[in-house]
Scaffold this motif. Structure first.
Motif, PDB file in Angstrom:
ATOM      1  N   THR A 125       1.340  -1.256   0.262  1.00 15.49           N
ATOM      2  CA  THR A 125       0.372   0.003   0.005  1.00 15.49           C
ATOM      3  C   THR A 125       0.812   1.633   0.116  1.00 15.49           C
ATOM      4  OG1 THR A 125      -1.543  -1.514   1.059  1.00 15.49           O
ATOM      5  CG2 THR A 125      -1.789   1.438   1.028  1.00 15.49           C
ATOM      6  N   TYR A 126       1.553   1.092   0.744  1.00 13.21           N
ATOM      7  CA  TYR A 126       3.334   2.119   0.706  1.00 13.21           C
ATOM      8  C   TYR A 126       3.962   2.613   0.227  1.00 13.21           C
ATOM      9  CZ  TYR A 126      -0.326   3.517   4.525  1.00 13.21           C
ATOM     10  OH  TYR A 126      -1.544   4.304   4.942  1.00 13.21           O
ATOM     11  N   LEU A 127       3.780   1.185  -1.143  1.00 14.69           N
ATOM     12  CA  LEU A 127       5.646   1.162  -1.218  1.00 14.69           C
ATOM     13  C   LEU A 127       6.174   1.036  -0.563  1.00 14.69           C
ATOM     14  CD1 LEU A 127       4.348   3.051  -4.864  1.00 14.69           C
ATOM     15  CD2 LEU A 127       4.121   0.192  -4.235  1.00 14.69           C
ATOM     16  N   LYS A 128       6.905   0.131   0.518  1.00 12.81           N
ATOM     17  CA  LYS A 128       8.198   0.456   1.629  1.00 12.81           C
ATOM     18  C   LYS A 128       8.309  -1.086   1.338  1.00 12.81           C
ATOM     19  CE  LYS A 128       7.497   4.611   2.443  1.00 12.81           C
ATOM     20  NZ  LYS A 128       8.422   5.451   2.102  1.00 12.81           N
ATOM     21  N   LEU A 129       9.445  -1.231   2.151  1.00 12.02           N
ATOM     22  CA  LEU A 129       9.921  -2.916   2.137  1.00 12.02           C
ATOM     23  C   LEU A 129      10.928  -2.115   4.019  1.00 12.02           C
ATOM     24  CD1 LEU A 129      10.704  -5.588   1.935  1.00 12.02           C
ATOM     25  CD2 LEU A 129      12.453  -4.753   0.777  1.00 12.02           C
TER      26      LEU A 129
END
Length: 187
Positions: free
Chosen positions: A94-98
């Motif tokens: 959803t937030y394009l985070k890893l």
């Protein structure tokens, strides 16, 4: 980030750009499916490479095994579940985070929605081009003699043999019917 992939994939083009010789590849164990729609892929080999996430003050480095493939891709590499497991990383699509643990706190890697959109468009165009090329080759190889009934136009909705007509609503007289296989059980 590809949470559905059971492999870490590296494209040969990327390996070449990194200046790594193909002689370092080990033989791969088996082909895999899903990277190119409807196609089986046989890797050129496997290679172990160090991968680092973070900043100079907070980073993690692990050695990952990549399947090296010889066809063109729209990315440099695909990091799959083996990468996430090794780094103990958690992707948030959803937030394009890893996010992954680092020696000095949580390491967060992210990107922009614009970059993801551009990559997705390029990937879809590439997949469509491959599919169209494959479909066109199949269509050219087929002849009209191969059709079950070459006299029947392709847009005809005439029922074929082994079909029975069933009223949509037995209590109605509007005449609506559907055709089903005659081999189906009454249930």
């Amino acid at each position: 980030m590809e949470g559905g992939s059971g492999l870490n994939i590296l494209y040969a083009e990327t390996l070449d750009a990194m200046g790594i010789d193909h002689s370092r590849l080990r033989p791969s164990k088996a082909p895999f499916h899903g990277v190119v729609p409807g196609k089986r892929a046989m890797p050129l080999g496997q290679i172990d490479l160090p991968v680092t996430f973070g900043t100079p003050s907070n980073y993690r480095k692990e050695v990952l095994t990549f399947e090296v493939v010889g066809f063109r891709g729209t990315y440099h590499a695909i990091l799959g579940r083996p990468c996430y497991a090794k780094f103990m990383a958690i992707p948030n699509y959803t937030y394009l985070k890893l996010k992954l643990p680092g020696p000095n706190g949580v390491i967060t890697i992210g990107t922009s929605f614009q970059k993801v959109y551009e990559c997705d468009v390029e990937c879809c165009e590439y997949a469509a081009a491959i599919t169209i090329t494959s479909d066109l080759a199949v269509q050219l190889a087929e002849t009209t003699e191969g059709r079950p009934n070459s006299k029947q136009p392709a847009t005809s909705f005439e029922p074929t043999e082994g079909i029975k007509e069933v009223p949509l609503d037995p209590s109605s007289s509007d005449g609506g019917v559907v055709w089903i296989s005659a081999a189906l059980s009454p249930k």
